[in-house]
Design a protein around this motif. Sequence first.
Motif, short mmCIF file in Angstrom:
data_model
loop_
_atom_site.label_atom_id
_atom_site.label_comp_id
_atom_site.label_asym_id
_atom_site.label_seq_id
_atom_site.Cartn_x
_atom_site.Cartn_y
_atom_site.Cartn_z
N ASP A 327 0.80 -1.22 0.00
CA ASP A 327 0.00 0.00 0.00
C ASP A 327 0.84 1.27 0.00
O ASP A 327 0.27 2.37 -0.05
CB ASP A 327 -0.90 0.03 1.24
N THR A 345 -2.44 -1.28 -3.31
CA THR A 345 -3.80 -1.27 -2.78
C THR A 345 -4.10 0.12 -2.23
O THR A 345 -3.25 0.73 -1.58
CB THR A 345 -3.98 -2.31 -1.66
N LEU A 346 -5.29 0.61 -2.49
CA LEU A 346 -5.67 1.96 -2.05
C LEU A 346 -6.37 1.90 -0.69
O LEU A 346 -7.39 2.55 -0.47
CB LEU A 346 -6.57 2.61 -3.10
N THR A 347 -5.81 1.11 0.21
CA THR A 347 -6.40 0.94 1.54
C THR A 347 -5.42 1.30 2.64
O THR A 347 -5.57 0.90 3.79
CB THR A 347 -6.88 -0.52 1.73
N GLY A 351 -5.64 6.27 1.39
CA GLY A 351 -6.84 5.80 0.73
C GLY A 351 -6.81 6.05 -0.77
O GLY A 351 -5.77 5.96 -1.42
N GLN A 352 -7.96 6.41 -1.32
CA GLN A 352 -8.07 6.64 -2.77
C GLN A 352 -7.21 7.80 -3.25
O GLN A 352 -6.84 7.86 -4.43
CB GLN A 352 -9.54 6.91 -3.13
N ARG A 355 -4.06 7.15 -5.38
CA ARG A 355 -4.10 6.65 -6.76
C ARG A 355 -3.20 7.44 -7.69
O ARG A 355 -2.42 6.87 -8.46
CB ARG A 355 -5.55 6.67 -7.28
N ASP A 368 -8.45 -1.26 -5.73
CA ASP A 368 -9.23 -0.59 -4.68
C ASP A 368 -8.99 -1.27 -3.34
O ASP A 368 -8.88 -0.61 -2.30
CB ASP A 368 -10.73 -0.60 -5.03
N ASP A 369 -8.92 -2.58 -3.34
CA ASP A 369 -8.50 -3.33 -2.16
C ASP A 369 -8.02 -4.70 -2.61
O ASP A 369 -8.07 -5.03 -3.80
CB ASP A 369 -9.61 -3.44 -1.09
#
Length: 379
Positions: A327, A345-347, A351-352, A355, A368-369
């Motif tokens: 991540d 991973t955008l977790t 977070g997002q 990206r 996204d996950d």
Amino acid sequence: MIKTILFDVDGVMLSEERYFDASALTVWELLHSPLYLGLDSDVFTPSPKEAEIRRVRELVFANDEVLNFIKSRGINSNWDMVYLAVSYQIIRLCGRLKADLGQQVTDLLTGQINRAAIARLAEWAKTYAPDFTIEYAKFTTDFARGNAQKAEMLLYLNQIARERCGIVTNIFSRNSDLWKLCQETFQEWYLGDERVAASIGRETVQPGKKGFLHDEIPIVSPEEMIQLFRTLKEKGYTIGIGTGRPTIETHVPLEELKVLEWFDPNRVVTASHVLEAEEESPAHAPLSKPHPFSYVKGLLGLDTPNLDVLSYSLPIPNGDEVLVVGDSPADLLAARAMGCRFAATLTGLSGQAARSKFEEAKADYILDDVRDLLSILES
């Protein structure tokens, strides 16, 4: 064709939030507790309620501004995060004390900062700087003036000491007494009174910490993770782990979630294994991410001697057959050094919002996950 998949844990399987909470509480204790520096008037307790944990996290990391900055510079270790934050405030305090104490401050900043030195500094602060105020957000301002990345950030503390105190020193590094003090105090918070002795060889200095080990937050439901890893095993993939968590902090929560059993035990590499390798070969330290050691060790197996891992030719042959799932920028840099593919991973913490950074860095895949992994393997 991908054959081996190596996973990070925090930000991929488990939320990083409790690690960041423990990091903030460690900084708070070392700076505010009467057993350490005892600065400011903030009342310290080893057993804060959830609302107090949230307040401390917001205070210490300046609403996560400091945390995001440290992560963006490639630091993936919570031990290093704590060390950076604590050391920076010690340098600021020494800058304030230098006019009154002169050579004594110089001696402190050119020798090892251990418990005795912390006690001395606390007494000086009470006498000569009772109104000294910790300003957590200034960390980002001072570090942003330089370009230090990854492990260089720890060494950059020496430059800040020179600028703020006029003292030439080289004591700030991962091989210092203060770094070990920060690391052990973090372990007290994360593991709690009951488990910490097994990790660091002593009881908590300040009892009352219940720990976060049984309070982990899975990013996706355990059932969905189990289904993912079962499917990967059934499809013939070799799956392993390369994490910045020590062994106990990796095994206990993943065992409780019934997730660990799906991984090859010979390929679950933790920060404990990294520390062992650093002790064996100090000239190669630091080996924590973004150094690729943990992922190379995961590829070759725990039964591979550390010297063989360190001498393994990089980039690896057949890099397209290995996928790292992480991540953070540190995971991406490790994968690049290794010469394999990388799935972001955008977790994680951002977070997002991460990206665009992963797109700019040309990550091979952006998920996204972790559940999206099957879709890229099947495409």
